[in-house]
Write a protein that holds these residues in place. Structure first.
Motif, PDB file in Angstrom:
ATOM      1  N   CYS A  33       0.833  -1.207   0.000  1.00  0.00           N
ATOM      2  CA  CYS A  33       0.000   0.000   0.000  1.00  0.00           C
ATOM      3  C   CYS A  33       0.866   1.254   0.000  1.00  0.00           C
ATOM      4  CB  CYS A  33      -0.942  -0.007   1.195  1.00  0.00           C
ATOM      5  SG  CYS A  33      -2.223  -1.272   1.108  1.00  0.00           S
ATOM      6  N   THR A  34       1.903   1.239   0.810  1.00  0.00           N
ATOM      7  CA  THR A  34       2.801   2.384   0.888  1.00  0.00           C
ATOM      8  C   THR A  34       3.541   2.580  -0.429  1.00  0.00           C
ATOM      9  OG1 THR A  34       3.084   2.006   3.260  1.00  0.00           O
ATOM     10  CG2 THR A  34       4.719   3.388   2.173  1.00  0.00           C
ATOM     11  N   LYS A  35       4.040   1.493  -0.982  1.00  0.00           N
ATOM     12  CA  LYS A  35       4.806   1.553  -2.234  1.00  0.00           C
ATOM     13  C   LYS A  35       4.034   2.269  -3.340  1.00  0.00           C
ATOM     14  CE  LYS A  35       6.436  -1.536  -5.935  1.00  0.00           C
ATOM     15  NZ  LYS A  35       7.684  -0.804  -6.226  1.00  0.00           N
ATOM     16  N   TYR A  36       2.748   1.971  -3.462  1.00  0.00           N
ATOM     17  CA  TYR A  36       1.976   2.536  -4.565  1.00  0.00           C
ATOM     18  C   TYR A  36       1.361   3.894  -4.247  1.00  0.00           C
ATOM     19  CZ  TYR A  36       2.710  -1.826  -6.997  1.00  0.00           C
ATOM     20  OH  TYR A  36       3.304  -2.895  -7.631  1.00  0.00           O
ATOM     21  N   VAL A  37       1.231   4.230  -2.974  1.00  0.00           N
ATOM     22  CA  VAL A  37       0.699   5.543  -2.606  1.00  0.00           C
ATOM     23  C   VAL A  37       1.800   6.604  -2.573  1.00  0.00           C
ATOM     24  CG1 VAL A  37      -0.301   6.864  -0.683  1.00  0.00           C
ATOM     25  CG2 VAL A  37      -1.317   4.688  -1.360  1.00  0.00           C
ATOM     26  N   VAL A  38       2.975   6.241  -2.100  1.00  0.00           N
ATOM     27  CA  VAL A  38       4.042   7.219  -1.861  1.00  0.00           C
ATOM     28  C   VAL A  38       4.392   8.079  -3.082  1.00  0.00           C
ATOM     29  CG1 VAL A  38       6.552   7.364  -1.508  1.00  0.00           C
ATOM     30  CG2 VAL A  38       5.107   6.280   0.203  1.00  0.00           C
ATOM     31  N   PRO A  39       4.525   7.518  -4.286  1.00  0.00           N
ATOM     32  CA  PRO A  39       4.879   8.399  -5.410  1.00  0.00           C
ATOM     33  C   PRO A  39       3.914   9.562  -5.607  1.00  0.00           C
ATOM     34  CG  PRO A  39       5.159   6.104  -6.040  1.00  0.00           C
ATOM     35  CD  PRO A  39       4.470   6.101  -4.700  1.00  0.00           C
ATOM     36  N   HIS A  40       2.640   9.347  -5.325  1.00  0.00           N
ATOM     37  CA  HIS A  40       1.658  10.408  -5.484  1.00  0.00           C
ATOM     38  C   HIS A  40       1.791  11.447  -4.365  1.00  0.00           C
ATOM     39  CE1 HIS A  40       0.144   7.734  -8.490  1.00  0.00           C
ATOM     40  NE2 HIS A  40      -0.149   6.808  -7.604  1.00  0.00           N
ATOM     41  N   LEU A  41       2.152  10.995  -3.172  1.00  0.00           N
ATOM     42  CA  LEU A  41       2.386  11.944  -2.079  1.00  0.00           C
ATOM     43  C   LEU A  41       3.625  12.787  -2.358  1.00  0.00           C
ATOM     44  CD1 LEU A  41       1.715   9.712   1.082  1.00  0.00           C
ATOM     45  CD2 LEU A  41       0.080  10.999  -0.317  1.00  0.00           C
ATOM     46  N   ILE A  42       4.670  12.147  -2.860  1.00  0.00           N
ATOM     47  CA  ILE A  42       5.906  12.871  -3.183  1.00  0.00           C
ATOM     48  C   ILE A  42       5.644  13.916  -4.266  1.00  0.00           C
ATOM     49  CG2 ILE A  42       8.192  12.649  -4.240  1.00  0.00           C
ATOM     50  CD1 ILE A  42       8.517   9.999  -2.771  1.00  0.00           C
ATOM     51  N   ALA A  43       4.848  13.552  -5.261  1.00  0.00           N
ATOM     52  CA  ALA A  43       4.555  14.487  -6.347  1.00  0.00           C
ATOM     53  C   ALA A  43       3.845  15.741  -5.828  1.00  0.00           C
ATOM     54  CB  ALA A  43       3.703  13.802  -7.410  1.00  0.00           C
ATOM     55  N   ARG A  44       3.021  15.569  -4.795  1.00  0.00           N
ATOM     56  CA  ARG A  44       2.281  16.694  -4.223  1.00  0.00           C
ATOM     57  C   ARG A  44       3.023  17.353  -3.070  1.00  0.00           C
ATOM     58  NH1 ARG A  44      -2.389  14.940  -1.698  1.00  0.00           N
ATOM     59  NH2 ARG A  44      -3.110  17.090  -1.714  1.00  0.00           N
ATOM     60  N   LYS A  45       4.084  16.696  -2.607  1.00  0.00           N
ATOM     61  CA  LYS A  45       4.836  17.161  -1.426  1.00  0.00           C
ATOM     62  C   LYS A  45       3.898  17.406  -0.244  1.00  0.00           C
ATOM     63  CE  LYS A  45       9.091  18.881  -3.424  1.00  0.00           C
ATOM     64  NZ  LYS A  45       9.816  17.732  -2.853  1.00  0.00           N
ATOM     65  N   ALA A  46       3.029  16.431  -0.029  1.00  0.00           N
ATOM     66  CA  ALA A  46       2.077  16.516   1.080  1.00  0.00           C
ATOM     67  C   ALA A  46       1.485  15.137   1.302  1.00  0.00           C
ATOM     68  CB  ALA A  46       0.968  17.520   0.765  1.00  0.00           C
ATOM     69  N   GLY A  47       1.032  14.912   2.523  1.00  0.00           N
ATOM     70  CA  GLY A  47       0.373  13.649   2.831  1.00  0.00           C
ATOM     71  C   GLY A  47       0.800  13.098   4.168  1.00  0.00           C
ATOM     72  N   HIS A  48       0.162  12.000   4.543  1.00  0.00           N
ATOM     73  CA  HIS A  48       0.410  11.413   5.861  1.00  0.00           C
ATOM     74  C   HIS A  48       0.182   9.911   5.773  1.00  0.00           C
ATOM     75  CE1 HIS A  48      -0.150  12.213  10.482  1.00  0.00           C
ATOM     76  NE2 HIS A  48       0.700  11.224  10.240  1.00  0.00           N
ATOM     77  N   ILE A  49       1.109   9.146   6.310  1.00  0.00           N
ATOM     78  CA  ILE A  49       0.968   7.697   6.423  1.00  0.00           C
ATOM     79  C   ILE A  49       0.948   7.344   7.900  1.00  0.00           C
ATOM     80  CG2 ILE A  49       2.022   5.445   5.958  1.00  0.00           C
ATOM     81  CD1 ILE A  49       3.261   6.703   3.452  1.00  0.00           C
ATOM     82  N   ILE A  50      -0.092   6.626   8.316  1.00  0.00           N
ATOM     83  CA  ILE A  50      -0.220   6.193   9.705  1.00  0.00           C
ATOM     84  C   ILE A  50      -0.231   4.673   9.726  1.00  0.00           C
ATOM     85  CG2 ILE A  50      -1.637   6.250  11.794  1.00  0.00           C
ATOM     86  CD1 ILE A  50      -2.810   8.908  10.796  1.00  0.00           C
ATOM     87  N   ASN A  51       0.731   4.093  10.400  1.00  0.00           N
ATOM     88  CA  ASN A  51       0.822   2.643  10.526  1.00  0.00           C
ATOM     89  C   ASN A  51       0.270   2.217  11.887  1.00  0.00           C
ATOM     90  OD1 ASN A  51       2.226   1.977   8.012  1.00  0.00           O
ATOM     91  ND2 ASN A  51       3.918   3.157   8.878  1.00  0.00           N
TER      92      ASN A  51
END
Length: 238
Positions: A123-141
């Motif tokens: 889940c992280t692998k496929y979500v992270v590129p989109h967060l990096i592109a926006r330079k925003a976001g949050h991942i909670i494990n």
């Protein structure tokens, strides 16, 4: 502390069909978010979505086996196509089998590693590129106290959760330069019949963990709540 609004936020929550994930989905939708509720049981997800129809936000059933990379990738693309972004990923899905090492079945070990650790990775692998592109976001494990201390009978579960803690720490280091927050919650016993055991009446409620996840997600932009360990108050003998 001034909380951020979750209105117009797009949130992906795994393990959403029951327990802590169910409670988080309802709370985040109540706070105005669009929640993609992820689990394998489409029926339970549809029932969850219906129970949130009167809230400020919405719950979108998102059937997916998070141990399968192609399914996760397709889901992430679906969310982006429908909403153009993902703001928050909550890696909550988890399961546990408890037995001495020599009695633990191989398939039980594999299932814990696949769901508890590989699922969070995919889940992280496929979500992270989109967060990096926006330079925003949050991942909670969502880890566990079992990711900080060990106990007999918990070899596979502890190994998966200790692994998730290491994954969380490295992710925090990698994503900090991109203005992406990474957090982890380590709950103690929760009233969810987890691992087929009967919960103690003083255990944490799923809503307790859900509210902590909300506080993390809604914290001011300049604040990161990196790690929270939650334990129930154990009644003392009279």
């Amino acid at each position: 502390m001034q909380f951020q609004s979750l209105h117009n936020k797009v949130v992906m929550i795994t393990g959403a069909s029951k327990g802590v994930g169910h409670a988080m989905s309802l709370l985040f939708a109540e706070k105005g978010a669009t929640v993609y509720a992820v689990a394998r049981s489409e029926g339970l997800l549809k029932a969850l979505a219906m129970s949130a129809e009167n809230g400020e936000g919405t719950i979108v059933p998102a059937p997916c086996d998070i141990t399968q990379g192609q399914e996760v990738e397709a889901l992430v693309e679906r969310i982006r196509e429908e909403h153009g972004k993902i703001d928050i990923l909550i890696n909550n899905a988890g399961l546990g089998f408890f037995a001495p090492v020599h009695e633990l079945e191989e398939h039980q070990w594999d299932e814990m590693m696949n769901v508890n650790l590989k699922g969070a990775f995919l889940c992280t692998k496929y979500v992270v590129p989109h967060l990096i592109a926006r330079k925003a976001g949050h991942i909670i494990n969502i880890s566990s106290v079992a990711g900080t201390v060990t106990f007999p009978g918990g070899a596979g579960y502890c190994a998966s959760k200790f692994g998730l803690m290491a994954f969380n720490d490295i992710l925090m280091q990698e994503l900090k330069p991109h203005n992406i927050k990474v957090s982890v919650i380590c709950p103690g016993s929760v009233q969810t019949h987890f691992g087929g055991t009967e919960p103690k009446d003083y255990s944490l409620e799923p809503e307790d963990v859900a509210y902590m996840a909300y506080q993390m997600a809604a914290a001011p932009k300049h604040v990161i709540l990196n790690q929270v360990i939650m334990r129930p108050v154990v009644p003392q003998p009279k």
